[in-house]
Design a protein around this motif. Structure first.
Motif, PDB file in Angstrom:
ATOM      1  N   VAL A  23      -3.663   3.329   2.589  1.00 50.79           N
ATOM      2  CA  VAL A  23      -3.513   2.042   1.906  1.00 50.79           C
ATOM      3  C   VAL A  23      -4.745   1.160   2.038  1.00 50.79           C
ATOM      4  CG1 VAL A  23      -1.001   2.034   2.093  1.00 50.79           C
ATOM      5  CG2 VAL A  23      -2.370   0.983   3.910  1.00 50.79           C
ATOM      6  N   GLY A  24      -5.800   1.644   2.693  1.00 49.37           N
ATOM      7  CA  GLY A  24      -7.012   0.861   2.876  1.00 49.37           C
ATOM      8  C   GLY A  24      -7.940   0.925   1.681  1.00 49.37           C
ATOM      9  N   PRO A  25      -9.048   0.172   1.728  1.00 50.33           N
ATOM     10  CA  PRO A  25     -10.002   0.143   0.605  1.00 50.33           C
ATOM     11  C   PRO A  25     -10.616   1.494   0.284  1.00 50.33           C
ATOM     12  CG  PRO A  25     -10.399  -1.679   2.131  1.00 50.33           C
ATOM     13  CD  PRO A  25      -9.412  -0.768   2.800  1.00 50.33           C
ATOM     14  N   ASP A  26     -10.762   2.351   1.282  1.00 47.97           N
ATOM     15  CA  ASP A  26     -11.338   3.679   1.065  1.00 47.97           C
ATOM     16  C   ASP A  26     -10.265   4.758   1.129  1.00 47.97           C
ATOM     17  OD1 ASP A  26     -13.977   2.629   0.899  1.00 47.97           O
ATOM     18  OD2 ASP A  26     -14.055   2.510   3.078  1.00 47.97           O
ATOM     19  N   SER A  27      -9.149   4.503   0.484  1.00 50.51           N
ATOM     20  CA  SER A  27      -7.998   5.396   0.537  1.00 50.51           C
ATOM     21  C   SER A  27      -8.268   6.723  -0.148  1.00 50.51           C
ATOM     22  CB  SER A  27      -6.797   4.717  -0.146  1.00 50.51           C
ATOM     23  OG  SER A  27      -5.739   5.619  -0.342  1.00 50.51           O
ATOM     24  N   ALA A  28      -7.625   7.761   0.383  1.00 44.97           N
ATOM     25  CA  ALA A  28      -7.610   9.053  -0.300  1.00 44.97           C
ATOM     26  C   ALA A  28      -6.757   9.000  -1.555  1.00 44.97           C
ATOM     27  CB  ALA A  28      -7.066  10.129   0.640  1.00 44.97           C
ATOM     28  N   LEU A  29      -5.885   7.975  -1.642  1.00 43.02           N
ATOM     29  CA  LEU A  29      -4.951   7.823  -2.758  1.00 43.02           C
ATOM     30  C   LEU A  29      -5.133   6.426  -3.343  1.00 43.02           C
ATOM     31  CD1 LEU A  29      -1.947   9.274  -0.757  1.00 43.02           C
ATOM     32  CD2 LEU A  29      -3.217  10.482  -2.557  1.00 43.02           C
ATOM     33  N   PRO A  30      -6.210   6.213  -4.090  1.00 42.07           N
ATOM     34  CA  PRO A  30      -6.549   4.858  -4.533  1.00 42.07           C
ATOM     35  C   PRO A  30      -5.486   4.190  -5.385  1.00 42.07           C
ATOM     36  CG  PRO A  30      -7.950   6.517  -5.594  1.00 42.07           C
ATOM     37  CD  PRO A  30      -7.228   7.204  -4.494  1.00 42.07           C
ATOM     38  N   GLU A  31      -4.759   4.948  -6.199  1.00 43.24           N
ATOM     39  CA  GLU A  31      -3.717   4.344  -7.024  1.00 43.24           C
ATOM     40  C   GLU A  31      -2.587   3.796  -6.144  1.00 43.24           C
ATOM     41  OE1 GLU A  31      -0.707   5.408 -10.781  1.00 43.24           O
ATOM     42  OE2 GLU A  31      -1.949   6.972  -9.871  1.00 43.24           O
ATOM     43  N   LEU A  32      -2.206   4.566  -5.133  1.00 50.40           N
ATOM     44  CA  LEU A  32      -1.167   4.106  -4.222  1.00 50.40           C
ATOM     45  C   LEU A  32      -1.648   2.913  -3.407  1.00 50.40           C
ATOM     46  CD1 LEU A  32       1.578   4.390  -2.840  1.00 50.40           C
ATOM     47  CD2 LEU A  32       0.540   6.098  -1.318  1.00 50.40           C
ATOM     48  N   ALA A  33      -2.883   2.968  -2.929  1.00 46.27           N
ATOM     49  CA  ALA A  33      -3.430   1.861  -2.154  1.00 46.27           C
ATOM     50  C   ALA A  33      -3.482   0.587  -2.986  1.00 46.27           C
ATOM     51  CB  ALA A  33      -4.830   2.217  -1.650  1.00 46.27           C
ATOM     52  N   ALA A  34      -3.908   0.717  -4.233  1.00 44.79           N
ATOM     53  CA  ALA A  34      -3.987  -0.455  -5.116  1.00 44.79           C
ATOM     54  C   ALA A  34      -2.607  -1.049  -5.347  1.00 44.79           C
ATOM     55  CB  ALA A  34      -4.632  -0.072  -6.441  1.00 44.79           C
ATOM     56  N   GLN A  35      -1.617  -0.189  -5.517  1.00 43.07           N
ATOM     57  CA  GLN A  35      -0.259  -0.681  -5.743  1.00 43.07           C
ATOM     58  C   GLN A  35       0.300  -1.353  -4.490  1.00 43.07           C
ATOM     59  OE1 GLN A  35       1.390  -1.036  -8.472  1.00 43.07           O
ATOM     60  NE2 GLN A  35       3.221  -1.813  -7.472  1.00 43.07           N
ATOM     61  N   ALA A  36       0.051  -0.761  -3.331  1.00 43.24           N
ATOM     62  CA  ALA A  36       0.539  -1.361  -2.086  1.00 43.24           C
ATOM     63  C   ALA A  36      -0.046  -2.741  -1.870  1.00 43.24           C
ATOM     64  CB  ALA A  36       0.198  -0.450  -0.903  1.00 43.24           C
ATOM     65  N   ARG A  37      -1.289  -2.927  -2.285  1.00 44.85           N
ATOM     66  CA  ARG A  37      -1.950  -4.216  -2.080  1.00 44.85           C
ATOM     67  C   ARG A  37      -1.634  -5.205  -3.202  1.00 44.85           C
ATOM     68  NH1 ARG A  37      -5.773  -4.459   1.824  1.00 44.85           N
ATOM     69  NH2 ARG A  37      -5.984  -2.555   3.058  1.00 44.85           N
ATOM     70  N   SER A  38      -1.728  -4.769  -4.442  1.00 53.28           N
ATOM     71  CA  SER A  38      -1.521  -5.702  -5.555  1.00 53.28           C
ATOM     72  C   SER A  38      -0.082  -6.177  -5.648  1.00 53.28           C
ATOM     73  CB  SER A  38      -1.943  -5.053  -6.875  1.00 53.28           C
ATOM     74  OG  SER A  38      -1.103  -3.951  -7.190  1.00 53.28           O
ATOM     75  N   SER A  39       0.859  -5.353  -5.217  1.00 54.52           N
ATOM     76  CA  SER A  39       2.269  -5.746  -5.251  1.00 54.52           C
ATOM     77  C   SER A  39       2.627  -6.709  -4.126  1.00 54.52           C
ATOM     78  CB  SER A  39       3.157  -4.499  -5.121  1.00 54.52           C
ATOM     79  OG  SER A  39       3.023  -3.924  -3.826  1.00 54.52           O
ATOM     80  N   GLY A  40       1.739  -6.808  -3.133  1.00 57.38           N
ATOM     81  CA  GLY A  40       2.027  -7.642  -1.975  1.00 57.38           C
ATOM     82  C   GLY A  40       2.796  -6.909  -0.889  1.00 57.38           C
ATOM     83  N   ALA A  41       3.117  -5.625  -1.109  1.00 57.54           N
ATOM     84  CA  ALA A  41       3.923  -4.885  -0.142  1.00 57.54           C
ATOM     85  C   ALA A  41       3.244  -4.807   1.220  1.00 57.54           C
ATOM     86  CB  ALA A  41       4.222  -3.477  -0.665  1.00 57.54           C
ATOM     87  N   LEU A  42       1.932  -4.527   1.234  1.00 65.15           N
ATOM     88  CA  LEU A  42       1.241  -4.389   2.511  1.00 65.15           C
ATOM     89  C   LEU A  42       1.225  -5.721   3.267  1.00 65.15           C
ATOM     90  CD1 LEU A  42      -0.218  -2.285   4.237  1.00 65.15           C
ATOM     91  CD2 LEU A  42      -2.364  -3.063   3.208  1.00 65.15           C
ATOM     92  N   ASP A  43       1.000  -6.808   2.551  1.00 66.06           N
ATOM     93  CA  ASP A  43       1.038  -8.127   3.194  1.00 66.06           C
ATOM     94  C   ASP A  43       2.427  -8.416   3.758  1.00 66.06           C
ATOM     95  OD1 ASP A  43      -1.631  -8.770   2.754  1.00 66.06           O
ATOM     96  OD2 ASP A  43      -1.228  -9.675   0.804  1.00 66.06           O
ATOM     97  N   ARG A  44       3.454  -7.995   3.048  1.00 65.79           N
ATOM     98  CA  ARG A  44       4.820  -8.237   3.540  1.00 65.79           C
ATOM     99  C   ARG A  44       5.114  -7.394   4.773  1.00 65.79           C
ATOM    100  NH1 ARG A  44       5.663  -7.847  -2.129  1.00 65.79           N
ATOM    101  NH2 ARG A  44       5.775  -9.928  -3.060  1.00 65.79           N
ATOM    102  N   VAL A  45       4.602  -6.173   4.802  1.00 65.97           N
ATOM    103  CA  VAL A  45       4.757  -5.368   6.016  1.00 65.97           C
ATOM    104  C   VAL A  45       4.114  -6.090   7.192  1.00 65.97           C
ATOM    105  CG1 VAL A  45       4.193  -3.189   7.158  1.00 65.97           C
ATOM    106  CG2 VAL A  45       4.871  -3.181   4.756  1.00 65.97           C
ATOM    107  N   ALA A  46       2.925  -6.647   6.961  1.00 58.73           N
ATOM    108  CA  ALA A  46       2.240  -7.372   8.032  1.00 58.73           C
ATOM    109  C   ALA A  46       3.062  -8.568   8.505  1.00 58.73           C
ATOM    110  CB  ALA A  46       0.862  -7.827   7.552  1.00 58.73           C
ATOM    111  N   ARG A  47       3.687  -9.273   7.574  1.00 55.91           N
ATOM    112  CA  ARG A  47       4.535 -10.413   7.953  1.00 55.91           C
ATOM    113  C   ARG A  47       5.740  -9.949   8.768  1.00 55.91           C
ATOM    114  NH1 ARG A  47       6.405 -13.053   2.718  1.00 55.91           N
ATOM    115  NH2 ARG A  47       7.417 -14.518   4.160  1.00 55.91           N
ATOM    116  N   LEU A  48       6.329  -8.847   8.370  1.00 58.47           N
ATOM    117  CA  LEU A  48       7.486  -8.316   9.105  1.00 58.47           C
ATOM    118  C   LEU A  48       7.079  -7.874  10.504  1.00 58.47           C
ATOM    119  CD1 LEU A  48       9.108  -6.312   6.186  1.00 58.47           C
ATOM    120  CD2 LEU A  48      10.185  -8.210   7.411  1.00 58.47           C
ATOM    121  N   VAL A  49       5.929  -7.235  10.633  1.00 63.27           N
ATOM    122  CA  VAL A  49       5.447  -6.809  11.942  1.00 63.27           C
ATOM    123  C   VAL A  49       5.210  -8.019  12.837  1.00 63.27           C
ATOM    124  CG1 VAL A  49       3.496  -5.744  13.153  1.00 63.27           C
ATOM    125  CG2 VAL A  49       4.503  -4.606  11.163  1.00 63.27           C
ATOM    126  N   ALA A  50       4.578  -9.052  12.291  1.00 65.78           N
ATOM    127  CA  ALA A  50       4.324 -10.262  13.081  1.00 65.78           C
ATOM    128  C   ALA A  50       5.628 -10.902  13.538  1.00 65.78           C
ATOM    129  CB  ALA A  50       3.497 -11.249  12.260  1.00 65.78           C
TER     130      ALA A  50
END
Length: 214
Positions: free
Chosen positions: A28-55
């Motif tokens: 899910v990082g900027p240099d992902s092996a799966l850029p389409e999935l990484a872009a979706q995880a970030r643009s949808s806000g899902a990754l940010d929400r995971v970070a909020r849940l972890v915090a």
């Protein structure tokens, strides 16, 4: 949709574990092996929400487990019995043990008390890993499943958790898959049949205890 009271019961901190699935830099990082999935995880806000849940889990005393998929440089022990695995071998970014690709990706913060479970084979973060034994030793009854992908690893994690007697809770806006419209369809037609589907804000509202900020 469960009532707030019912969800708060399910998310009792001593018996709840938050699982992040493959939220690693090589996925899910900027240099992902799966850029389409990484872009979706970030643009949808899902990754940010995971970070909020972890915090919030760190703040409320909920145990966090990070499930990471990796492979040895020599490929020993890696699965090759599906097209997905063979395709992964040819990707320009490899999830090699000990490299930056298999570190949990920002903005998710890994705390000292978190547990990182790494697997070298298979599709599931639960089946064939230490996760089930760890959950039992932690007294887990409810597993909150977040991360990627809604195509493969997330449904695997949910099914495996339910088969082992845990209650699965899925914050629908804290998972991602490709294409974008696949994730809500999969949640509605599959995960909703076996898991408690909620939003990130609903989970956060239950984890915040009186006297805590948010």
């Amino acid at each position: 949709m469960p009532s707030h009271e019912r969800l708060r019961e399910l998310l009792d901190p001593p018996t709840t574990v938050l699982l992040t699935v493959e939220c690693q830099q090589g996925v899910v990082g900027p240099d992902s092996a799966l850029p389409e999935l990484a872009a979706q995880a970030r643009s949808s806000g899902a990754l940010d929400r995971v970070a909020r849940l972890v915090a919030a889990a760190h703040d409320s005393g909920v145990q966090v487990v990070h499930a990471v998929a990796e492979r040895r440089p020599d490929g020993r022990g890696a699965s090759r019995n599906a097209r997905l695995f063979r395709a992964a071998e040819r990707l320009p970014v490899q999830q090699l043990s000990g490299t930056a690709a298999v570190r949990v990706a920002p903005p998710i913060e890994v705390a000292e008390q978190d547990i990182v479970v790494r697997r070298l084979h298979g599709l599931s973060p639960v089946q064939g890993t230490d996760v089930d034994a760890l959950l039992r030793n932690l007294g887990c009854r409810t597993l909150v499943v977040t991360g990627v992908s809604a195509n493969v690893a997330i449904p695997n994690a949910v099914f495996d958790a339910v088969n082992r007697g845990y209650t699965a809770v899925v914050p629908a806006d804290a998972i991602a898959g490709v294409p974008a419209d696949y994730t809500p369809a999969m949640i509605r037609n599959t995960l909703a049949l076996v898991a408690t589907v909620v939003t990130t804000d609903e989970v956060l509202g239950c984890l915040r205890r009186p006297g805590r900020g948010g």
